[in-house]
Design a protein around this motif. Structure first.
Motif, mmCIF file in Angstrom:
data_model
loop_
_atom_site.group_PDB
_atom_site.id
_atom_site.type_symbol
_atom_site.label_atom_id
_atom_site.label_comp_id
_atom_site.label_asym_id
_atom_site.label_seq_id
_atom_site.Cartn_x
_atom_site.Cartn_y
_atom_site.Cartn_z
ATOM 1 N N UNK A 22 0.836 -1.195 0.000
ATOM 2 C CA UNK A 22 0.000 0.000 0.000
ATOM 3 C C UNK A 22 0.872 1.247 0.000
ATOM 4 N N UNK A 23 0.632 2.156 -0.929
ATOM 5 C CA UNK A 23 1.413 3.387 -0.973
ATOM 6 C C UNK A 23 1.095 4.209 -2.203
ATOM 7 N N UNK A 24 2.133 4.764 -2.813
ATOM 8 C CA UNK A 24 1.918 5.540 -4.039
ATOM 9 C C UNK A 24 3.050 5.306 -5.023
ATOM 10 N N UNK A 25 2.723 5.551 -6.292
ATOM 11 C CA UNK A 25 3.692 5.455 -7.380
ATOM 12 C C UNK A 25 3.692 6.782 -8.121
ATOM 13 N N UNK A 42 4.052 2.536 2.223
ATOM 14 C CA UNK A 42 3.879 2.754 3.654
ATOM 15 C C UNK A 42 3.644 1.446 4.385
ATOM 16 N N UNK A 43 2.997 0.494 3.715
ATOM 17 C CA UNK A 43 2.751 -0.826 4.295
ATOM 18 C C UNK A 43 3.105 -1.882 3.268
ATOM 19 N N UNK A 44 3.921 -2.836 3.693
ATOM 20 C CA UNK A 44 4.324 -3.909 2.800
ATOM 21 C C UNK A 44 4.818 -5.083 3.634
ATOM 22 N N UNK A 45 5.006 -6.249 3.036
ATOM 23 C CA UNK A 45 5.583 -7.369 3.777
ATOM 24 C C UNK A 45 7.008 -7.106 4.268
ATOM 25 N N UNK A 46 7.664 -6.065 3.713
ATOM 26 C CA UNK A 46 9.023 -5.708 4.117
ATOM 27 C C UNK A 46 9.039 -4.526 5.082
ATOM 28 N N UNK A 47 7.868 -4.057 5.498
ATOM 29 C CA UNK A 47 7.786 -2.816 6.246
ATOM 30 C C UNK A 47 7.802 -1.635 5.271
ATOM 31 N N UNK A 48 7.798 -0.403 5.773
ATOM 32 C CA UNK A 48 7.833 0.764 4.882
ATOM 33 C C UNK A 48 9.152 0.828 4.111
ATOM 34 N N UNK A 49 9.066 1.107 2.824
ATOM 35 C CA UNK A 49 10.286 1.305 2.037
ATOM 36 C C UNK A 49 9.940 2.042 0.749
ATOM 37 N N UNK A 50 10.966 2.554 0.100
ATOM 38 C CA UNK A 50 10.823 3.242 -1.179
ATOM 39 C C UNK A 50 11.838 2.675 -2.155
#
Length: 223
Positions: A22-25, A42-50
């Protein structure tokens, strides 16, 4: 953006699990010919990341990812000529965003949402995030935005993109490897990282991306 939560993982076809991001592109073209796609999760199986996907004018495709783990997953889903693990920092607020991922320094500004953005925000979030909804709206997304909302990815994976909002990018400037990227331009030719691209007009899209991963190849534990 919301903080870290437990990953949302569901089961799809036999032998696969579904990972949700969940986030933005943001998809941005520049007058130098370099096109940049920033994924801020903001939310992913890896935690927040970009992560940052970048294609140069000559077609060279680069992934900038913040850890070896995220680099392996993204590079296994999309196609790149070069993968770099570098610190990736994002600062966003009041319609302005700064992305620093050496050797990239990118700044951009978003404008007010138009009719398409208003239409997307009218769809309830839980519905927009469902893979079945991405399949249903696929013809409209292709006709109106020139993008695909679902398709096959690398390593036997399958993806669905559920858009929740859309804002135009109105200004952008940046530097890559010491070279000025020039002014904001359309994202053309389309980037070639996977089955789909971003809209031709630079934009920021809030999205839920669902990736179906074969259990024998999943990159994160099911919890």
């Amino acid at each position: 953006m919301p903080g870290r939560t437990a990953p949302r993982i569901g089961r799809g076809h036999a032998g696969r699990v579904r990972l949700r991001f969940d986030g933005w592109i943001a998809g941005i073209g520049t007058s130098s010919g370099t096109r940049v796609v920033v994924g801020h999760w903001a939310r992913s199986p890896f935690g927040p990341f970009t992560d940052v996907m970048l294609e140069r004018k000559d077609g060279h495709r680069v992934l900038l990812a913040p850890s070896a783990r995220t680099a392996r997953f993204v590079a296994g889903t999309y196609v790149f000529d070069e993968v770099r693990v570098v610190p990736v920092a994002v600062e966003a607020g009041r319609g302005e965003c700064a992305v620093v991922a050496p050797p990239l320094d990118l700044r951009f500004v978003t404008g007010r949402r138009g009719p398409m953005g208003l239409l997307l925000t009218a769809v309830p979030g839980p519905l927009a995030a469902r893979p079945a909804w991405a399949v249903l709206v696929a013809p409209a997304a292709r006709a109106l935005l020139g993008v695909r909302t679902h398709g096959s990815a690398g390593a036997g994976r399958y993806e669905w993109y559920g858009a929740k909002d859309l804002r135009p990018v109105t200004e952008a400037w940046g530097v890559y490897e010491g070279e000025d990227l020039g002014s904001l331009a359309p994202v053309e030719p389309a980037v070639r990282f996977g089955f789909g691209s971003t809209p031709r007009r630079p934009c920021l899209m809030r999205v839920t991306t669902t990736v179906a991963v074969e259990q024998s190849r999943r990159a994160v534990p099911v919890r």
